[in-house]
Each structure stands twice: as structure tokens, then as C-alpha cells.
Design an enzyme around this catalytic site. Structure first.
Site, PDB file in Angstrom:
ATOM      1  N   GLU A   1      -0.084  -1.186   5.504  1.00 35.27           N
ATOM      2  CA  GLU A   1       0.947  -0.853   6.705  1.00 35.27           C
ATOM      3  C   GLU A   1       0.853   0.684   7.104  1.00 35.27           C
ATOM      4  OE1 GLU A   1       5.069   0.721   7.833  1.00 35.27           O
ATOM      5  OE2 GLU A   1       3.701   1.300   5.939  1.00 35.27           O
TER       6      GLU A   1
ATOM      7  N   ASP B   1       0.786  -1.058   0.186  1.00 34.00           N
ATOM      8  CA  ASP B   1       0.218   0.004   0.034  1.00 34.00           C
ATOM      9  C   ASP B   1       0.957   1.157  -0.008  1.00 34.00           C
ATOM     10  OD1 ASP B   1       0.799  -0.708   2.817  1.00 34.00           O
ATOM     11  OD2 ASP B   1      -0.757   0.698   3.486  1.00 34.00           O
TER      12      ASP B   1
HETATM   13 ZN   LIG Z   1       6.781   2.282   4.169  1.00 30.77          ZN
END
Ligand SMILES: [Zn+2]
Length: 392
Positions: free
Chosen positions: A144, A82
Site C-alpha cells: 500500500e 506493509d
Molecule cells: Zn496506511
């Protein structure tokens, strides 16, 4: 974008980066199209991917192994798929179209961290061609950027239906230096519920804003004490605590019935963040609630930990640190202030370090870029890793 090695053809890692950047995997969107592409690419090299979707199937972790799984252990190459939003940022180029200019590659995620993913994938043909004595695992996660949320279910399955690497390399941008420590952010939300009353009859109510202020004053005491927990590798060299947002009350003639605020702690390794929570809860129970309940039995204080990414510090004589230093040809490690998935991985067992191409200064910015030379250094790292992991 021809490279110096082969003017007629673009290097594989650049092809791959171009594809990876073209998928808009902003954290609030699905990463399924990118994972589809990666698993198709791996399949074309004879590698099977374990896909680990979330409940809705919109977000997917990918785990794949190259080499002798039965040998156990091995190296895990970890990265998140992401990226942060481009909303409100003023880009000179299309953020989802890789653009080369003067040795730099522009695009969302080039540094954080699709550049690394591209290098891992570009190394796959080399990994496959070797007679590996130890397996190399690919561990790609989602979400994340919103608190290392996506990787957690994948880590939970290591040693269950997924292999457990001995060593994890997290490829967040370090300029290919070896990072063996970072702070860990923890975030809480606090909701105070009192009792409303007309402002002229204040003693009939319980003022939620006033109670919130008492809790915040206690947090300031804790903040001051935290400065004594020094950890000189960090800047600032102690854990920080601050209240970040507060909302409460409705009008000047009403005793406020509720107040909400959030605070965060940037923990250094070794700090017990649960002890901070326990202390605030104890303060609430012994110093605030008894007086609140005398007037309003329904009054309450809710203190909730909403996200915690554990701080990270490599173990002494960590195999991950030793190997990473050998592969980059370096002799020193450093500590950084941003958080990664490293602490979560190490808590599960494997020795972990952070080492990847590009610099954090370019991450999350408009016109995010990575130097082509950084990717070449990362490809060198991958070749050395293949040398180390193979029998020949
Ligand atoms: Zn990163």
C-alpha cells in the site's frame, strides 16, 4: 503489558500487535511470514484463508470470510500489512519490538496500520461465536505504501473468485472518526529525447532541456487553472500540481540530448486526471514535436502515468458512512489529505469509508506509537459490528 481489565493476562489484541510488529514488512521486503502467521491464526479459529500471491510469491494478499458466505454482501475489513522504512530515522526503541510506555505502544506500524489489523484479528473469536446473518470479510493487502499497488489484483477478483462485500471499512488511522473523502495522488514521468550537437552549433541539435521547460511552463498554466476546481472540504481546497524532480544534459559544451522530469497532481474527487495528461500530450504534439522533427526525425516526448490512487468520496447516503457513524456513535464525517485504498474499493462497487485507530500524525515517524485507548475504542467498534451483523 497487562491491561486494566485483566491484570494477569495481556489482552489478545496486544498479543497480536506484538506479533505483527515483530515481522519486518517494510514494503520492499516480503510479507509472507506475517501472512503465514495470520492464516495460521485464522485456521486455529476454523477460518480458511484465500492467499493471493504476486508473481514472485514474495508478496501475498489475504482474504478470509467469517459467517454465511452464501448470504452474499457483508462487511469487508480492509488493511495493509506493509510499513514504511525505518532507515535514517532515529528510534529510541527497537522499531520491530512492541514497547509499552505510559499508555502508548511504540513500534513501526502500530498506527499505520498493524494496530487495526490486530483489532480485526482479536475480534475473530467473537465473530466466530456469533450467529452471523451477514458475512464479515478480512482483506489484508501488501504494497500500500508504494502507491496502493498490492490491493489492486485482490480488488480485481472481488465478484470473480472472491466475494464482493456491500460495505468496506478501510482501517487507516482516523482516531476512530469517519472519513468519507480524500484526495488522490497521480504521478507522471516525462522523457524528452532531442539531438545532441556541439554547443557552438546549437541549431544542429534539439535541446531536450528547453523542450522540457516548455512542457513545464504548460504544466504551470494547468496548475493555475486547477485552483478554480474548488473542493472546500480539503486543505488546500483545490487540486495541486507540481514538478518534483528533473534531470537533463551532460556538459556546457553539448546540446542536451535528453531530459527527464516527473510531476504529480493531488486530485480532488471529480477531477479528471486523464484530461490533464491528454492536454499535455496535445501540447507536446502540436507545439513541440513539429519543430523538433524538422531537425531530428527521431526526437520524441514520452509522457507516462506511473501511479494513480483515485481520490475518494463516499456516495450520498452511503451505507458504509451510515453504519460507521452508528458504530462509532458519531454524527459527523471529515475529509483528509492522505490517500488510502478506499477510492479503489469504491470504484469496484462497495460503499466504502475510512475508520481506524490512531492518528496520521504518528504514522511514518520515528518512535511511531498508538495509544492503548485507541485500540480499545477499535475493539468496541468490532463488538458493535458483531452485534449489528448477528441474528441474535
Ligand atoms: Zn496506511
Amino acid at each position: 503489558m497487562p491491561t486494566s481489565n485483566d491484570p494477569s493476562r495481556q489482552a489478545l489484541h496486544l498479543d497480536l500487535l506484538e506479533r505483527l510488529v515483530s515481522f519486518d514488512t517494510t514494503s520492499h521486503k516480503s510479507n509472507a511470514h506475517l501472512i503465514d502467521f495470520v492464516s495460521g491464526y485464522l485456521a486455529s479459529h476454523g477460518i480458511h484463508s484465500h492467499l493471493l500471491p504476486n508473481q514472485t510469491g514474495e508478496k501475498i494478499n489475504l482474504c478470509a470470510t467469517i459467517g454465511p458466505l452464501e448470504a452474499g454482501g457483508g462487511i469487508g475489513l480492509s488493511g495493509h500489512t506493509d510499513v514504511v522504512p525505518v532507515t535514517g530515522q532515529d528510534w529510541d526503541t527497537d522499531p520491530f519490538k512492541l514497547t509499552a510506555r505510559d499508555g502508548r505502544l511504540y513500534g513501526r506500524g502500530t498506527t499505520d496500520m498493524k494496530g487495526y489489523l490486530a483489532c480485526v484479528l482479536a475480534a475473530v473469536p467473537d465473530f466466530v461465536s456469533r450467529n452471523l446473518a451477514r458475512p464479515i470479510h478480512i482483506l489484508f493487502s501488501y504494497d500500500e505504501e508504494i502507491g496502493c499497488v498490492g490491493v489492486r489484483p485482490m480488488i480485481a477478483r472481488l465478484g470473480e473468485d472472491l466475494p464482493t462485500p456491500d460495505i468496506i471499512f478501510v482501517g487507516e488511522p482516523t482516531g476512530m472518526g469517519v472519513v468519507d473523502a480524500h484526495k488522490g495522488p497521480a504521478r507522471w514521468e516525462v522523457t524528452v529525447n532531442g539531438r545532441a550537437a556541439h554547443s557552438s552549433m546549437a541549431p544542429l541539435g534539439v535541446n531536450a532541456v528547453h523542450i522540457a521547460c516548455e512542457l513545464i511552463a504548460e504544466l504551470r498554466n494547468i496548475e493555475r487553472e486547477l485552483k478554480e476546481q474548488r473542493h472546500d472540504r480539503f486543505d488546500p481546497p483545490y487540486p495541486t500540481l507540481q514538478v518534483n524532480s528533473i534531470k537533463g544534459g551532460t556538459a556546457t559544451n553539448i546540446v542536451p540530448v535528453s531530459c527527464w522530469f516527473c510531476f504529480d497532481v493531488r486530485a480532488v474527487p471529480g477531477l479528471d486526471v486523464y484530461a490533464i495528461e491528454a492536454r499535455l500530450k496535445e501540447f507536446a504534439e502540436t507545439r513541440c514535436l513539429p519543430a523538433m522533427h524538422e531537425i531530428a526525425p527521431e526526437a520524441s516526448i514520452d509522457i507516462k502515468l506511473v501511479n494513480y490512487v483515485p481520490p475518494f468520496e463516499a456516495r450520498p447516503q452511503s451505507a458504509a458512512t451510515t453504519l460507521a457513524m452508528q458504530l462509532v456513535g458519531g454524527n459527523e464525517t471529515s475529509a483528509v489529505s492522505y490517500a488510502t485504498e478506499a477510492g479503489l474499493f469504491q470504484t469496484k462497487g462497495p460503499d466504502t469509508v475510512v475508520c481506524g485507530p490512531g492518528y496520521i500524525e504518528q504514522a511514518h515517524t520515528a518512535n511511531e506509537w498508538i495509544a492503548e485507548s485507541e485500540l480499545e475504542n477499535c475493539m468496541k467498534f468490532m463488538r458493535r459490528l458483531a452485534d449489528w451483523a448477528s441474528r441474535d
